[in-house]
Design an enzyme around this catalytic site. Structure first.
Site, mmCIF file in Angstrom:
data_model
loop_
_atom_site.group_PDB
_atom_site.id
_atom_site.type_symbol
_atom_site.label_atom_id
_atom_site.label_comp_id
_atom_site.label_asym_id
_atom_site.label_seq_id
_atom_site.Cartn_x
_atom_site.Cartn_y
_atom_site.Cartn_z
ATOM 1 N N LYS A 166 12.527 32.345 51.350
ATOM 2 C CA LYS A 166 11.824 31.808 52.518
ATOM 3 C C LYS A 166 12.412 32.464 53.773
ATOM 4 O O LYS A 166 13.612 32.397 54.010
ATOM 5 C CB LYS A 166 11.997 30.286 52.567
ATOM 6 N N ALA A 185 3.392 29.727 56.218
ATOM 7 C CA ALA A 185 3.273 28.509 57.011
ATOM 8 C C ALA A 185 3.569 28.799 58.471
ATOM 9 O O ALA A 185 3.800 29.948 58.871
ATOM 10 C CB ALA A 185 4.217 27.435 56.470
ATOM 11 N N ILE A 226 6.144 28.044 60.303
ATOM 12 C CA ILE A 226 7.519 28.389 60.626
ATOM 13 C C ILE A 226 8.017 29.569 59.798
ATOM 14 O O ILE A 226 8.785 30.403 60.287
ATOM 15 C CB ILE A 226 8.433 27.162 60.426
ATOM 16 N N ALA A 227 7.606 29.650 58.550
ATOM 17 C CA ALA A 227 8.146 30.684 57.663
ATOM 18 C C ALA A 227 7.115 31.072 56.620
ATOM 19 O O ALA A 227 6.054 30.453 56.508
ATOM 20 C CB ALA A 227 9.415 30.162 56.982
ATOM 21 N N GLN A 228 7.453 32.124 55.857
ATOM 22 C CA GLN A 228 6.635 32.463 54.704
ATOM 23 C C GLN A 228 7.556 32.742 53.518
ATOM 24 O O GLN A 228 8.726 33.082 53.697
ATOM 25 C CB GLN A 228 5.715 33.640 54.977
ATOM 26 N N VAL A 229 6.998 32.555 52.315
ATOM 27 C CA VAL A 229 7.797 32.596 51.095
ATOM 28 C C VAL A 229 7.335 33.751 50.199
ATOM 29 O O VAL A 229 6.128 33.946 49.998
ATOM 30 C CB VAL A 229 7.684 31.261 50.332
ATOM 31 N N ASP A 263 8.103 15.231 53.576
ATOM 32 C CA ASP A 263 6.913 16.089 53.594
ATOM 33 C C ASP A 263 6.382 16.254 52.170
ATOM 34 O O ASP A 263 6.133 17.373 51.697
ATOM 35 C CB ASP A 263 7.276 17.454 54.201
ATOM 36 N N VAL A 300 3.700 34.117 48.590
ATOM 37 C CA VAL A 300 3.071 33.023 47.845
ATOM 38 C C VAL A 300 2.672 31.890 48.783
ATOM 39 O O VAL A 300 1.917 30.991 48.397
ATOM 40 C CB VAL A 300 4.029 32.492 46.754
#
Length: 511
Positions: free
Chosen positions: A150, A131, A133-136, A285, A128
């Protein structure tokens, strides 16, 4: 240790990308840029086709994940990169191509110690969000709950370590080039960036931040923080409650769903003020992609990797500065800057108050929708050089978040004014925290704490000065000047004779 030639090669390579997007123009034209940096920028753009309008955010996104995060940090420093660059860098939203699902599953198993199927009944392969640093991924746990998982991108830690190493080296070179560069403290900016990044790379820290913020925001019933699934979370995998809402960036969908947009804007502003001023711990953020509207005109936040913290003394100063700017009490605002040490004492308080008035008064006459905290901060940055104000790193995240929150609130309600929305909250907080009752309570607490420390103080004094032992006190001895006669063999001979005389006298007494 990385060799300087490696750092220079990386800087030239990154500079080449920046040049192709026109992002080095400002550096070359700024008269305060040190000459060596200007020369390096010219070398980097040699032969490149430079666009007429710089695209700073696109340039940082093209360089890679670490540069995206650095760009988000530099967006808080218009004094360092310029107003145009700072505003454009706010566009950075971390959108990158996703990592293959098989790679993500392997990373989850390595971090959690068991296959993902042990923890989740199903995981959607298409993320979904992806990014830097990570993905979700959306998933369903083995006990039937819908959650967001995440996962840290494999290899991202090494990429960041290399990039930060070069950022630190470059900042150290620049800071020593001129007094103006030293005043802006680029090394401190990079160090803050390093610390923020290390927190983001550790998902247990992010989970703890979310948990702490949820406790702090219990007084704001319209602001929600998702629950953490600690049993399914590690340093590289974070599992949280799924938020089923509409992103605040999708204004049309919010209108069609019947949300009260002005109410959402007010809720967001009040939630931020409670975090920053009342609690001293805030989500740093809060862009539109991290905020969702929920039924009942509530707001939920996600992504707690970057959090800001301000101690009570700084919050008191901040509240007084905000309220002073809101009410036009520039003299008090100037005094606080001197009390806090933000302005060196060799400057004049009245002169600084006049400079603040020049920033604040033009906006006080504008229509409500045209007033802006972002404009106010830009004006304040413009006078920092005149008054030798060094960077205050503990306020950088706050400045960035204030501008971000105002932008989101304005997108929901173009007529909202953050000053007007903040005034009642700030006024009440100041009355509660700085009123006579608060001062008496603070004094009582301080005095009780001092009294409670007295026994320990007495014990430390006794340890430093113990009671005398069984030997009686020595009688006072006559002060006799000790004279050293000569040196070399004469001094040695005299010492031997003196020692022999002492021995003879002792033997005589014993007989």
């Amino acid at each position: 240790m990385t060799q300087p030639v490696v750092h220079l090669w990386r800087l030239l390579k990154w500079g080449r990308t920046l040049a192709r997007h026109g992002a080095l123009k400002g550096i070359e034209r700024d008269p305060n840029t040190p000459a060596p940096v200007r020369r390096l920028a010219r070398i980097a753009r040699f032969g490149a086709r430079v666009p007429a309008k710089p695209a700073y955010a696109d340039a940082f996104q093209a360089i890679g994940p670490a540069a995206i995060k650095l760009g988000q940090t530099l967006a808080t420093r218009p004094d360092l990169v310029g107003d145009d660059a700072a505003h454009d860098l706010l566009r950075l939203q971390d959108q990158l191509p996703p990592v293959p699902f098989a790679t993500i599953c392997a990373a989850m198993e390595a971090s959690m110690g068991r296959p993902p199927s042990h923890f989740f009944a199903s995981i959607e392969e298409v993320p979904v969000g992806a990014a830097s640093i990570a993905q979700v991924h959306r998933a369903v746990t083995t006990d039937g709950r819908t959650v967001a998982v995440k996962v840290l991108r494999p290899g991202v830690e090494d990429d960041f370590a290399r990039a930060i190493d070069t950022y630190q080296w470059a900042a150290a070179q620049v800071e020593g080039m001129s007094p103006e560069a030293a005043r802006l403290r680029p090394r401190l900016t990079v160090e803050n960036f390093r610390r923020w990044t290390l927190r983001e790379l550790n998902f247990r820290r992010e989970a703890a931040s979310a948990s702490e913020l949820a406790e702090a925001m219990t007084a704001e019933s319209d602001f929600m923080v998702p629950q953490i699934d600690w049993a399914r979370s590690t340093a590289k995998v974070l599992t949280v409650e799924w938020i089923d809402g509409i992103k605040l960036s999708n204004r049309q969908a919010l209108v069609e769903a019947g949300y009260d947009l002005p109410h959402l804007a007010q809720t967001l502003v009040r939630a931020f003020l409670r975090q920053a001023i009342a609690e001293g711990f805030f989500h740093a953020d809060m862009h539109q992609g991290n905020l969702f509207a929920l039924p009942g005109n509530k707001i939920a936040a996600i992504d707690f990797g970057i959090m800001g913290r301000i101690d009570r003394r700084a919050r008191v100063w901040l509240a007084e500065i905000l309220y002073g700017l809101i009410t036009g009490n520039y003299k008090r605002v100037a005094e606080i800057h001197f009390e806090a040490g933000y302005v060196p004492p060799h400057h004049n308080v009245a002169e600084f108050a006049t400079a603040l008035r020049a920033v604040g008064e033009p906006m006080r006459g504008l229509p409500v929708k045209d007033m802006s905290i972002g404009m106010m901060l830009d004006g304040l940055f413009s006078i920092t050089r005149d008054f030798d104000m060094v960077t205050q790193p503990h306020l950088l995240l706050l400045q960035k978040t204030m501008v971000m929150v105002e932008g989101v609130a304005t997108s929901l309600d173009p007529d909202i004014n953050l000053w007007d929305s903040a005034a009642p909250f700030v006024r009440e907080w100041i009355r509660t925290e700085l009123g006579p009752e608060a001062k008496i309570a603070d004094r009582l607490i301080e005095d009780v704490q001092t009294l409670a420390r007295l026994p320990e103080l007495v014990r430390r004094i006794e340890a430093r000065y113990p009671a005398p032992g069984g030997e009686p006190p020595a009688p006072p001895l006559k002060q006799i000047e000790v004279v050293r006669i000569g040196g070399g063999w004469r001094y040695a001979l005299l010492s031997m004779l003196s020692a022999a005389a002492g021995v003879a006298a002792t033997l005589a007494v014993l007989r």
